[in-house]
Structures are given as structure tokens and as C-alpha cells.
Design a protein around this motif. Structure first.
Motif, mmCIF file in Angstrom:
data_model
loop_
_atom_site.group_PDB
_atom_site.id
_atom_site.type_symbol
_atom_site.label_atom_id
_atom_site.label_comp_id
_atom_site.label_asym_id
_atom_site.label_seq_id
_atom_site.Cartn_x
_atom_site.Cartn_y
_atom_site.Cartn_z
ATOM 1 N N LEU A 73 0.828 -1.204 0.000
ATOM 2 C CA LEU A 73 0.000 0.000 0.000
ATOM 3 C C LEU A 73 0.865 1.259 0.000
ATOM 4 O O LEU A 73 0.527 2.263 -0.628
ATOM 5 N N ASP A 74 2.007 1.201 0.688
ATOM 6 C CA ASP A 74 2.930 2.323 0.703
ATOM 7 C C ASP A 74 3.557 2.517 -0.670
ATOM 8 O O ASP A 74 3.811 3.648 -1.099
ATOM 9 N N THR A 75 3.799 1.408 -1.364
ATOM 10 C CA THR A 75 4.335 1.470 -2.724
ATOM 11 C C THR A 75 3.366 2.194 -3.650
ATOM 12 O O THR A 75 3.766 3.072 -4.427
ATOM 13 N N ALA A 76 2.086 1.857 -3.561
ATOM 14 C CA ALA A 76 1.059 2.500 -4.392
ATOM 15 C C ALA A 76 0.970 3.994 -4.091
ATOM 16 O O ALA A 76 0.873 4.830 -4.993
ATOM 17 N N LYS A 77 1.030 4.336 -2.815
ATOM 18 C CA LYS A 77 0.957 5.742 -2.401
ATOM 19 C C LYS A 77 2.113 6.550 -2.967
ATOM 20 O O LYS A 77 1.925 7.658 -3.473
ATOM 21 N N ILE A 117 -4.306 0.110 -8.867
ATOM 22 C CA ILE A 117 -2.910 0.571 -8.903
ATOM 23 C C ILE A 117 -1.964 -0.584 -8.597
ATOM 24 O O ILE A 117 -0.953 -0.791 -9.285
ATOM 25 N N LEU A 118 -2.274 -1.352 -7.565
ATOM 26 C CA LEU A 118 -1.430 -2.491 -7.181
ATOM 27 C C LEU A 118 -1.382 -3.542 -8.287
ATOM 28 O O LEU A 118 -0.318 -4.113 -8.573
ATOM 29 N N ALA A 119 -2.522 -3.775 -8.930
ATOM 30 C CA ALA A 119 -2.581 -4.751 -10.019
ATOM 31 C C ALA A 119 -1.744 -4.278 -11.204
ATOM 32 O O ALA A 119 -1.037 -5.076 -11.843
ATOM 33 N N GLU A 120 -1.797 -2.978 -11.516
ATOM 34 C CA GLU A 120 -1.003 -2.418 -12.613
ATOM 35 C C GLU A 120 0.493 -2.565 -12.345
ATOM 36 O O GLU A 120 1.257 -2.967 -13.233
ATOM 37 N N ILE A 121 0.904 -2.255 -11.113
ATOM 38 C CA ILE A 121 2.320 -2.344 -10.751
ATOM 39 C C ILE A 121 2.812 -3.786 -10.861
ATOM 40 O O ILE A 121 3.879 -4.064 -11.420
ATOM 41 N N ALA A 122 2.029 -4.716 -10.325
ATOM 42 C CA ALA A 122 2.400 -6.135 -10.351
ATOM 43 C C ALA A 122 2.480 -6.653 -11.786
ATOM 44 O O ALA A 122 3.379 -7.436 -12.135
ATOM 45 N N LYS A 123 1.568 -6.208 -12.647
ATOM 46 C CA LYS A 123 1.540 -6.665 -14.036
ATOM 47 C C LYS A 123 2.708 -6.100 -14.842
ATOM 48 O O LYS A 123 3.336 -6.812 -15.628
ATOM 49 N N GLU A 124 3.011 -4.812 -14.641
ATOM 50 C CA GLU A 124 4.051 -4.141 -15.423
ATOM 51 C C GLU A 124 5.466 -4.445 -14.931
ATOM 52 O O GLU A 124 6.399 -4.519 -15.732
ATOM 53 N N GLY A 169 6.210 -6.822 -12.118
ATOM 54 C CA GLY A 169 6.374 -8.058 -11.363
ATOM 55 C C GLY A 169 5.856 -7.932 -9.940
ATOM 56 O O GLY A 169 5.797 -6.833 -9.378
ATOM 57 N N LEU A 170 5.490 -9.046 -9.347
ATOM 58 C CA LEU A 170 4.892 -9.054 -8.010
ATOM 59 C C LEU A 170 5.853 -8.543 -6.942
ATOM 60 O O LEU A 170 5.446 -7.840 -6.014
ATOM 61 N N LEU A 171 7.138 -8.877 -7.077
ATOM 62 C CA LEU A 171 8.121 -8.463 -6.070
ATOM 63 C C LEU A 171 8.348 -6.957 -6.048
ATOM 64 O O LEU A 171 8.862 -6.414 -5.062
ATOM 65 N N SER A 172 7.953 -6.264 -7.117
ATOM 66 C CA SER A 172 8.132 -4.809 -7.162
ATOM 67 C C SER A 172 7.282 -4.110 -6.101
ATOM 68 O O SER A 172 7.577 -2.971 -5.722
ATOM 69 N N LEU A 173 6.255 -4.784 -5.622
ATOM 70 C CA LEU A 173 5.413 -4.209 -4.573
ATOM 71 C C LEU A 173 6.178 -4.072 -3.260
ATOM 72 O O LEU A 173 5.786 -3.301 -2.375
ATOM 73 N N TYR A 174 7.276 -4.840 -3.132
ATOM 74 C CA TYR A 174 8.103 -4.777 -1.922
ATOM 75 C C TYR A 174 9.482 -4.176 -2.211
ATOM 76 O O TYR A 174 10.394 -4.331 -1.414
ATOM 77 N N ARG A 175 9.604 -3.459 -3.330
ATOM 78 C CA ARG A 175 10.875 -2.825 -3.663
ATOM 79 C C ARG A 175 11.207 -1.755 -2.617
ATOM 80 O O ARG A 175 10.385 -0.922 -2.282
#
Length: 321
Positions: free
Chosen positions: A37-41, A58-65, A67-73
Motif C-alpha cells: 500500500l505504501d508502494t502504491a501511495k 494501482i497495485l494490479a497495474e504495478i504487479a503486471k508491469e 512483477g509481483l516483487l516490485s510491490l516490496y521494492r
């Protein structure tokens, strides 16, 4: 002499250390759970051209573009900074709470707010907390946004190989002062935890009247409400803080080690001019979800750890006798 002894006990007591460790552990646990959630913000705050869709989209777009691990970058440097910051905050807040005398003319919520503000403004540990952790937060912001597919073409990619390389490149290419970008908003944002603690302590006292035991669900709800109020009140400054830390804003040419007041005002007015007043709150949904849920879970973990520790301490004392 008794006053000095009492001050020493309040400052160095084992109970205060327990509060500090519990607060740090609670924040690390909660932030890890809700880090996406902080990543999306962050994406919505920095990238003006990214459409402000709902948080799940937003989270789905980030994961798709990306990768899933980018949410925890950028998770590790954020967690490291947060752990240190919350240890200092909980330690000094509870120390002042033990040492500050209750005056008849001051309400308990007013005392809690005063302690929260004094902790960061007038206590050396609080000032040091902001000044020493700001460089880490600047690096955190850069690492979190590295490799992002920005919608705004004016934002360029950075190439950092890790925390130390980021420090080295920033100092070499932008100057040491850049590490303290966003310090002025950070100092003003001490009102956020101060207001949060004021409402949290007030609601907790009301819920626990008459010696009533407060459930974990109630603590979660109380923590969530307190954080929601504080976050909404200070969110525009948090947006400016993120932009300053990222370092790719176009200000009015007046730089400064701590991010001058003119730059802060310029960024606020520029956001309003381009996107209206609501532009100051872009990403608030993700921020509210992240901070409210994180704060609520943090307080649950914090209360459980402190309660369990003090219970063990009580049992140990009885066994010694």
C-alpha cells in the motif's frame, strides 16, 4: 535528590525499554504486512501523470508491469529506518509520560499532545531522530522508485546498486545537502504522531474506564481512528516531503539543505494550480489504508508484547521472593 533519582528511573527504566522495543517490533511487523500500500501511495505522490485509480487497480497495474516483487521494492531500508525511528519515539514518549507531572489545569489529552510535540521539538533525542534518519529516508524513496515505469516522461530513472551505492552517488552527483531534502516538512510533520497519540491515549482511557479490559479488536479500531485523523490532516505535507526526497522536482531555484519554506510553498501551490485542491490528496486512499491498518496492527502488537513482557516480569519477581 529524590527528584533526580526519579528522573533517572524514568529515563533508564526497564519498563521504558520494553515500550521502545515493543513499539519498534510492532511497527516493523505492521509495515511489512501492508508495505504494498505504501508502494502504491509513493507512485501516486511522485508521478503526477499516473491516473489516480483505486488502490487495488494501482497495485494490479504495478504487479503486471513490473512483477509481483516490485510491490516490496525498497522494503529493507524502509524497515530499518522505521525500526530506529519508532524505537526512539516510543522510548522518549513513554519516558516523558512517566516524568511529566499531571497539572490540575491541563486535560489528559492536552498533556498527551504536549508530550508528543515536546518529544520531537524540544528533546534533543527527537531532533536528532529527524536529522539523522532523513538521509536514510531520502535513499529509501529513491530505491523504492527505482525501476518504476513512470507515466511522467520528465522523471528519469536512477541506477543504484544498493543503499551504500545510493549514498555515494547522491553525494557525488548532487551534493551532501541533498541527503537532507524534505527535512523541513519532516519537522513540521511531528504533529502527525503527536495528534495520533493524543487521540489514541484519550480513546483508550475512555474505553478502559472502571478497570474494563480493552480487547484487541478495540485497540485495533482505536489505533485506526487515531491514525486516520492525523494522516488526513497532514497528507499535503507528506506529498511535498516525498517529492523533495525524490529530488526531481522543479522548484523556484532557491535550494537549501533542509528544503526551504519557499520550496515547500511552491510545491503546494503548484499542485493546486495544476490539479486543484484535491491534487494535494492524490494517493490519500492508499495512504489511509496503509497508515491506518499499519498503525492499528502496530498498536495491537505493541500492547500484546508489553502486556506479555510485564506479565513475565511480574511472575519473575514473585518467583524471586
Amino acid at each position: 535528590m529524590s527528584d533526580n533519582g526519579g528522573s533517572a528511573v524514568g529515563l533508564l527504566s526497564y519498563e521504558t525499554l520494553v515500550h521502545a522495543v515493543a513499539g519498534a517490533m510492532g511497527s516493523v511487523t505492521a509495515m511489512t504486512v501492508f508495505f504494498p500500500l505504501d508502494t502504491a501511495k509513493s507512485r501516486l505522490q511522485v508521478d503526477e501523470k499516473r491516473k489516480s485509480n483505486s488502490t487495488p487497480i494501482i497495485l494490479a497495474e504495478i504487479a503486471k508491469e513490473e512483477g509481483l516483487l516490485s510491490l516490496y521494492r525498497g522494503w529493507f531500508p524502509v524497515i530499518s529506518s522505521l525500526c530506529c525511528s519508532n524505537f526512539v519515539y516510543f522510548y522518549t514518549f513513554n519516558t516523558l509520560k512517566r516524568l511529566a507531572p499531571s497539572r490540575p489545569g491541563m486535560s489528559r489529552p492536552g498533556r498527551d499532545l504536549l508530550i508528543g510535540i515536546l518529544k520531537l521539538w524540544f528533546v534533543p533525542a527527537g531532533v536528532v531522530n529527524v536529522l539523522t534518519t532523513t538521509p536514510m529516508w531520502v535513499v529509501n524513496t529513491r530505491l523504492k522508485l527505482q525501476g518504476v515505469k513512470f507515466r511522467n516522461e520528465d522523471l528519469h530513472q536512477t541506477q543504484y546498486r544498493g543503499i551504500f551505492d545510493a549514498f555515494s552517488q547522491i553525494i557525488a552527483n548532487e551534493g551532501v545537502g541533498t541527503l537532507w531534502n524534505g527535512t523541513l516538512p519532516s519537522l513540521i510533520l511531528v504533529l502527525n504522531p503527536a495528534v495520533q497519540f493524543m487521540f489514541y491515549e484519550a480513546m483508550k482511557r475512555k474505553a478502559g474506564r472502571g478497570g474494563r479490559k480493552i480487547s484487541s479488536a478495540e485497540i485495533f479500531l482505536i489505533g485506526a481512528i487515531a491514525k486516520a485523523i492525523a494522516t488526513t490532516a497532514t497528507y499535503p505535507l507528506q506529498t511535498v516531503q516525498a517529492i523533495l526526497r525524490f529530488g526531481q522536482y522543479k522548484g523556484d531555484g532557491k535550494g537549501g539543505v533542509i528544503g526551504s519554506l519557499s520550496n515547500v510553498l511552491f510545491l503546494l501551490m503548484d499542485r493546486i494550480k495544476r490539479h486543484g485542491v484535491l491534487g494535494l490528496y492524490k494517493g490519500l486512499e492508499a495512504k489511509l489504508l496503509q497508515t491506518v491498518l499499519t498503525a492499528a496492527l502496530m498498536f495491537v502488537v505493541y500492547e500484546k508484547i508489553t502486556a506479555a513482557t510485564f506479565k513475565v516480569m511480574g511472575l519473575s519477581r514473585k518467583l524471586k521472593r
